[in-house]
Design a protein around this motif. Structure first.
Motif, PDB file in Angstrom:
ATOM      1  N   LEU A 183      11.833 -21.639-110.663  1.00  0.00           N
ATOM      2  CA  LEU A 183      10.952 -21.983-109.546  1.00  0.00           C
ATOM      3  C   LEU A 183      11.534 -21.472-108.225  1.00  0.00           C
ATOM      4  N   TYR A 184      12.837 -21.644-108.056  1.00  0.00           N
ATOM      5  CA  TYR A 184      13.460 -21.258-106.789  1.00  0.00           C
ATOM      6  C   TYR A 184      13.536 -19.742-106.602  1.00  0.00           C
ATOM      7  N   ALA A 185      13.330 -18.995-107.712  1.00  0.00           N
ATOM      8  CA  ALA A 185      13.346 -17.536-107.590  1.00  0.00           C
ATOM      9  C   ALA A 185      12.036 -17.012-107.006  1.00  0.00           C
TER      10      ALA A 185
ATOM     11  N   ARG B 207      17.414 -31.831-122.081  1.00  0.00           N
ATOM     12  CA  ARG B 207      16.443 -32.736-121.485  1.00  0.00           C
ATOM     13  C   ARG B 207      16.336 -32.452-119.985  1.00  0.00           C
ATOM     14  N   CYS B 208      17.468 -32.154-119.404  1.00  0.00           N
ATOM     15  CA  CYS B 208      17.512 -31.761-117.999  1.00  0.00           C
ATOM     16  C   CYS B 208      16.569 -30.594-117.732  1.00  0.00           C
ATOM     17  N   ALA B 209      16.688 -29.596-118.619  1.00  0.00           N
ATOM     18  CA  ALA B 209      15.871 -28.396-118.435  1.00  0.00           C
ATOM     19  C   ALA B 209      14.412 -28.674-118.753  1.00  0.00           C
TER      20      ALA B 209
ATOM     21  N   LEU C 275       5.414 -30.839-100.387  1.00  0.00           N
ATOM     22  CA  LEU C 275       5.600 -32.287-100.576  1.00  0.00           C
ATOM     23  C   LEU C 275       5.959 -32.639-102.019  1.00  0.00           C
ATOM     24  N   ARG C 276       6.059 -31.642-102.894  1.00  0.00           N
ATOM     25  CA  ARG C 276       6.336 -31.882-104.310  1.00  0.00           C
ATOM     26  C   ARG C 276       7.414 -32.950-104.496  1.00  0.00           C
ATOM     27  N   SER C 277       7.112 -33.927-105.328  1.00  0.00           N
ATOM     28  CA  SER C 277       8.098 -34.953-105.639  1.00  0.00           C
ATOM     29  C   SER C 277       9.145 -34.334-106.556  1.00  0.00           C
TER      30      SER C 277
ATOM     31  N   ALA D 174      19.492 -36.912 -97.301  1.00  0.00           N
ATOM     32  CA  ALA D 174      18.456 -35.883 -97.175  1.00  0.00           C
ATOM     33  C   ALA D 174      19.026 -34.550 -97.641  1.00  0.00           C
ATOM     34  N   SER D 175      18.184 -33.771 -98.313  1.00  0.00           N
ATOM     35  CA  SER D 175      18.639 -32.493 -98.868  1.00  0.00           C
ATOM     36  C   SER D 175      17.566 -31.441 -98.660  1.00  0.00           C
ATOM     37  N   MET D 176      18.015 -30.233 -98.376  1.00  0.00           N
ATOM     38  CA  MET D 176      17.070 -29.127 -98.273  1.00  0.00           C
ATOM     39  C   MET D 176      17.757 -27.915 -98.874  1.00  0.00           C
ATOM     40  N   SER D 177      17.002 -27.046 -99.531  1.00  0.00           N
ATOM     41  CA  SER D 177      17.633 -25.808 -99.961  1.00  0.00           C
ATOM     42  C   SER D 177      16.691 -24.635 -99.797  1.00  0.00           C
ATOM     43  N   VAL D 178      17.285 -23.516 -99.442  1.00  0.00           N
ATOM     44  CA  VAL D 178      16.559 -22.268 -99.238  1.00  0.00           C
ATOM     45  C   VAL D 178      17.132 -21.252-100.219  1.00  0.00           C
TER      46      VAL D 178
ATOM     47  N   VAL E 210      16.278 -37.120-111.894  1.00  0.00           N
ATOM     48  CA  VAL E 210      17.677 -36.803-112.212  1.00  0.00           C
ATOM     49  C   VAL E 210      18.370 -36.244-110.982  1.00  0.00           C
ATOM     50  N   HIS E 211      17.639 -35.389-110.288  1.00  0.00           N
ATOM     51  CA  HIS E 211      18.235 -34.782-109.102  1.00  0.00           C
ATOM     52  C   HIS E 211      18.442 -35.827-108.008  1.00  0.00           C
ATOM     53  N   LEU E 212      17.535 -36.786-107.909  1.00  0.00           N
ATOM     54  CA  LEU E 212      17.702 -37.841-106.907  1.00  0.00           C
ATOM     55  C   LEU E 212      18.945 -38.676-107.213  1.00  0.00           C
TER      56      LEU E 212
ATOM     57  N   CYS F 247      21.616 -27.767 -97.980  1.00  0.00           N
ATOM     58  CA  CYS F 247      21.845 -28.583 -96.787  1.00  0.00           C
ATOM     59  C   CYS F 247      21.883 -30.053 -97.168  1.00  0.00           C
ATOM     60  N   HIS F 248      22.831 -30.777 -96.597  1.00  0.00           N
ATOM     61  CA  HIS F 248      22.965 -32.217 -96.837  1.00  0.00           C
ATOM     62  C   HIS F 248      22.899 -32.980 -95.532  1.00  0.00           C
ATOM     63  N   HIS F 249      22.325 -34.190 -95.599  1.00  0.00           N
ATOM     64  CA  HIS F 249      22.448 -35.139 -94.496  1.00  0.00           C
ATOM     65  C   HIS F 249      22.897 -36.462 -95.085  1.00  0.00           C
TER      66      HIS F 249
ATOM     67  N   SER G 198      24.339 -26.449-115.197  1.00  0.00           N
ATOM     68  CA  SER G 198      23.374 -27.508-115.492  1.00  0.00           C
ATOM     69  C   SER G 198      22.985 -28.314-114.257  1.00  0.00           C
ATOM     70  N   ASP G 199      23.729 -28.206-113.152  1.00  0.00           N
ATOM     71  CA  ASP G 199      23.364 -28.932-111.935  1.00  0.00           C
ATOM     72  C   ASP G 199      22.055 -28.431-111.338  1.00  0.00           C
ATOM     73  N   ILE G 200      21.737 -27.185-111.624  1.00  0.00           N
ATOM     74  CA  ILE G 200      20.466 -26.611-111.184  1.00  0.00           C
ATOM     75  C   ILE G 200      19.871 -25.958-112.423  1.00  0.00           C
TER      76      ILE G 200
HETATM   77  C1  BLA Z   1      17.948 -29.330-108.249  1.00  0.00           C
HETATM   78  N1  BLA Z   1      20.411 -29.203-107.849  1.00  0.00           N
HETATM   79  C2  BLA Z   1      19.095 -29.016-107.476  1.00  0.00           C
HETATM   80  C3  BLA Z   1      19.049 -28.428-106.178  1.00  0.00           C
HETATM   81  C4  BLA Z   1      20.346 -28.281-105.756  1.00  0.00           C
HETATM   82  C5  BLA Z   1      21.178 -28.790-106.790  1.00  0.00           C
HETATM   83  C6  BLA Z   1      20.771 -27.652-104.437  1.00  0.00           C
HETATM   84  C7  BLA Z   1      17.821 -28.005-105.407  1.00  0.00           C
HETATM   85  C8  BLA Z   1      17.107 -29.177-104.827  1.00  0.00           C
HETATM   86  C9  BLA Z   1      17.570 -29.527-103.434  1.00  0.00           C
HETATM   87  O1  BLA Z   1      17.355 -28.747-102.501  1.00  0.00           O
HETATM   88  O2  BLA Z   1      18.157 -30.624-103.245  1.00  0.00           O
HETATM   89  C10 BLA Z   1      22.590 -28.842-106.867  1.00  0.00           C
HETATM   90  N2  BLA Z   1      23.278 -29.389-104.589  1.00  0.00           N
HETATM   91  C11 BLA Z   1      23.505 -28.914-105.821  1.00  0.00           C
HETATM   92  C12 BLA Z   1      24.855 -28.482-105.915  1.00  0.00           C
HETATM   93  C13 BLA Z   1      25.421 -28.690-104.706  1.00  0.00           C
HETATM   94  C14 BLA Z   1      24.411 -29.257-103.870  1.00  0.00           C
HETATM   95  C15 BLA Z   1      25.514 -27.917-107.086  1.00  0.00           C
HETATM   96  O3  BLA Z   1      24.552 -29.556-102.683  1.00  0.00           O
HETATM   97  C16 BLA Z   1      26.803 -28.394-104.355  1.00  0.00           C
HETATM   98  C17 BLA Z   1      27.361 -28.706-103.208  1.00  0.00           C
HETATM   99  N3  BLA Z   1      21.244 -31.882-111.957  1.00  0.00           N
HETATM  100  C18 BLA Z   1      22.376 -32.282-112.606  1.00  0.00           C
HETATM  101  C19 BLA Z   1      22.061 -32.605-113.949  1.00  0.00           C
HETATM  102  C20 BLA Z   1      20.705 -32.398-114.081  1.00  0.00           C
HETATM  103  C21 BLA Z   1      20.218 -31.935-112.829  1.00  0.00           C
HETATM  104  C22 BLA Z   1      23.051 -33.050-114.968  1.00  0.00           C
HETATM  105  O4  BLA Z   1      23.473 -32.350-112.110  1.00  0.00           O
HETATM  106  C23 BLA Z   1      19.862 -32.629-115.243  1.00  0.00           C
HETATM  107  C24 BLA Z   1      20.093 -33.622-116.123  1.00  0.00           C
HETATM  108  C25 BLA Z   1      18.892 -31.590-112.578  1.00  0.00           C
HETATM  109  N4  BLA Z   1      18.863 -30.467-110.310  1.00  0.00           N
HETATM  110  C26 BLA Z   1      18.301 -30.981-111.433  1.00  0.00           C
HETATM  111  C27 BLA Z   1      16.893 -30.772-111.388  1.00  0.00           C
HETATM  112  C28 BLA Z   1      16.612 -30.144-110.178  1.00  0.00           C
HETATM  113  C29 BLA Z   1      17.874 -29.957-109.509  1.00  0.00           C
HETATM  114  C30 BLA Z   1      15.902 -31.174-112.479  1.00  0.00           C
HETATM  115  C31 BLA Z   1      15.283 -29.732-109.654  1.00  0.00           C
HETATM  116  C32 BLA Z   1      14.843 -30.651-108.565  1.00  0.00           C
HETATM  117  C33 BLA Z   1      13.459 -30.268-108.135  1.00  0.00           C
HETATM  118  O5  BLA Z   1      13.309 -29.260-107.413  1.00  0.00           O
HETATM  119  O6  BLA Z   1      12.540 -30.980-108.535  1.00  0.00           O
END
Ligand code: BLA
Length: 504
Positions: free
Chosen positions: A199-201, A11-13, A237-239, A255-259, A243-245, A273-275, A190-192
């Motif tokens: 998308l990030y590629a 479901r995450c994926a 601006l993509r929401s 606040a979070s940013m990733s490159v 789950v990630h929130l 990046c974290h704030h 599964s965290d990403i």
């Molecule tokens: C996206 N998960 C992300 C992103 C990061 C991480 C960096 C990119 C979005 C961003 O820049 O904030 C994970 N962030 C991390 C990790 C660390 C960190 C590992 O700082 C380590 C220090 N995530 C879950 C589970 C699901 C999930 C269980 O843990 C699904 C059920 C989903 N993560 C998820 C999704 C996205 C995401 C769907 C995409 C968010 C988006 O771009 O819309």
């Protein structure tokens, strides 16, 4: 209730991250037709920002700004971004790209806090010099984390590297002094999830200035020309996925940013990046600076990684030569020489501990299982035909309790029929994560869509998959171990010949 973890992860994926139907509230999105720039889809906050409903860009842009925009549309849109414009006295950055046959324009008011990296381009030569002067991956990623933090002002900047299974590890970090380090922490694939990695590629950067935001819906929700929600995969601006929130909230991240770090089209890692103190929104220019650093580091990655692997190989080869010399000049007491000498068996290759059994003598070095367990363990692995393993308990379930020192074993017999052996041990890689101040609490969250894995659950799931496994043994390490065993066998033979000669 009772959804299998795999189902929850699937479901995450499935999270529709490219078409969330909403934007984040720190800007306004207007999707317009070309060339007339008539608004087809607008985020619901447009009226609030512009003080009126907007039917066409000519209603909000002055003649000069409009001309600049039109002039740029024929060329590379990236060169247009950002267009600094005035809208009823307020400064805004406009960023444009094309999707679904429309021109997506994103409008971000310029705030006072934009000075952090304003002079960034003046520092560019120094930053590039620092990045390109690094010789190792550790150095490169350290410089990268530090400079991205300087440019963006985040509380914590990490370099996150994916492994072959898409689990990841924090390999570099720069953070506010008082924060607990995350360096060395590992996270499950599964965290990403897969669609996010895909998308990030191709899309290098994403930002969430305030993870507590309320999504702003698109109006109309379905784009008339396609009948589908607007493709926001390229929109700044993509929401983001709810789950990630939730994940960010569990981590205490506001606040979070990733490159992206991309090696030849493949997502290699992320600068994450974290704030924590509150919302954080670096200016568009500073975000682009961070993206530029990520792109530059990405270009340097392949050679730096290859050089690191090469130097690992060279290192093992040189230790092997040193040990061969020790063996060659030590006619008696080899076990002691290999255990107590200047270069020991443990120095041959990266491992937590080693065992040397020669002429019936067993010597242990570093972190090993208890002395009475070592020999049975090694003999059982040799007997099972699995002397090289990174998951001992998969071969010998009874040895699971040794995972802390010996999740991985590399064992080689010393030929010659004396039951002698050499062995190296590696501990399991998993480490418990303790989140300072904000421990993961929620386990399975109930949502309208059914139970979902929370980040804490996914970490547990990952721990289960990697528990009792160690860093794998690399082929040149196994080869070096075998060569050393061969050298020892040769030494034993020439010693026997010498003994015979003396006796005879
Ligand atoms: C996206 N998960 C992300 C992103 C990061 C991480 C960096 C990119 C979005 C961003 O820049 O904030 C994970 N962030 C991390 C990790 C660390 C960190 C590992 O700082 C380590 C220090 N995530 C879950 C589970 C699901 C999930 C269980 O843990 C699904 C059920 C989903 N993560 C998820 C999704 C996205 C995401 C769907 C995409 C968010 C988006 O771009 O819309």
């Amino acid at each position: 209730p009772g959804a299998l973890p795999e189902e929850a992860l699937l479901r995450c994926a499935d999270e529709p991250i490219a078409v969330p139907g909403a934007v984040q509230p720190h800007g306004v999105l207007l999707a317009v037709t070309e060339p007339d720039l008539a608004v087809v889809v607008a985020s619901a906050n447009a009226q609030e920002l512009f003080g009126r409903s907007v039917a066409g860009l000519d209603q909000v842009l002055g003649a000069a700004d409009l001309a600049a925009l039109r002039g740029g549309l024929a060329g590379d849109l990236a060169e247009l971004n950002p267009l600094r414009v005035q809208v009823s006295g307020a400064e805004m950055d406009v960023v444009v790209h094309r999707a679904d046959g429309l021109l997506l324009t994103e409008w971000e008011p310029v705030f006072g806090a934009e000075q952090v990296g304003a002079a960034w381009h003046r520092r560019l030569p120094a930053v590039l010099q620092r990045l390109s002067a690094t010789a190792t991956l550790d150095e490169l990623t350290d410089v990268l984390a530090r400079d991205v933090r300087t440019v963006t002002g985040f509380d914590r900047v990490m370099v996150y590297r994916f492994d072959a299974e898409w689990n990841g590890e924090v390999i570099a970090e720069d953070r506010r002094e008082d924060l607990e380090p995350f360096l060395g922490l590992r996270y499950p694939a599964s965290d990403i999830p897969a669609q996010a990695r895909a998308l990030y590629a191709t899309n290098w950067m994403r930002i969430i200035p305030d993870a507590g935001y309320r999504p702003v819906p698109l109006d109309p929700p379905l784009t008339p020309s396609t009948g589908r929600p607007l493709d926001l995969s390229g929109a700044m601006l993509r929401s983001v996925s709810p789950v990630h929130l939730e994940y960010l909230a569990n981590m205490g991240v506001v606040a979070s940013m990733s490159v992206s770090l991309i090696d030849g089209g493949r997502l290699w890692g992320l600068i994450a990046c974290h704030h924590y103190a509150g919302p954080h929104r670096p200016s568009y220019a500073d975000r682009v600076a961070a993206e530029f650093l990520g792109r530059t580091a990405s270009l340097l990655l392949p050679t730096t990684v290859a050089a690191g692997e090469q130097s690992g190989i060279v290192e093992v080869a040189s230790r092997q030569a040193q040990l061969a010399a020790v063996v060659g000049r030590t006619p008696r007491g080899l076990a002691a020489a290999l255990a107590d000498g200047e270069v020991t068996a443990l120095d041959l290759l990266p491992a937590g501990g080693a065992a040397v059994r020669l002429d019936g003598q067993l010597r242990l070095l570093g972190a090993t299982p208890p002395a009475d367990r070592v020999e049975p363990l090694v003999r059982a692995l040799l007997a099972a035909g699995r002397p090289v393993t990174d998951a001992v308990s998969g071969v010998l379930p009874d040895a699971a309790d040794l995972a802390g020192t010996a999740s991985g074993v590399l064992a080689v017999e010393v030929p010659g029929g004396r039951e002698d052996f050499l062995a190296w041990f590696r501990p399991e890689t998993v480490r418990e994560v303790t989140w300072g101040g904000n421990p993961y609490t929620s386990k399975t969250a109930q949502t309208a869509a059914g139970p979902r894995l929370s980040p804490r659950r996914s970490f547990d799931a990952w721990s289960e998959t990697v528990r009792e496994t160690a860093q794998p043994w690399r082929p040149h390490e196994v080869a070096a171990a075998r060569t050393l065993a061969g050298d020892l066998a040769d030494a034993a033979l020439s010693r026997a010949a010498e003994d015979n000669r003396l006796a005879g």
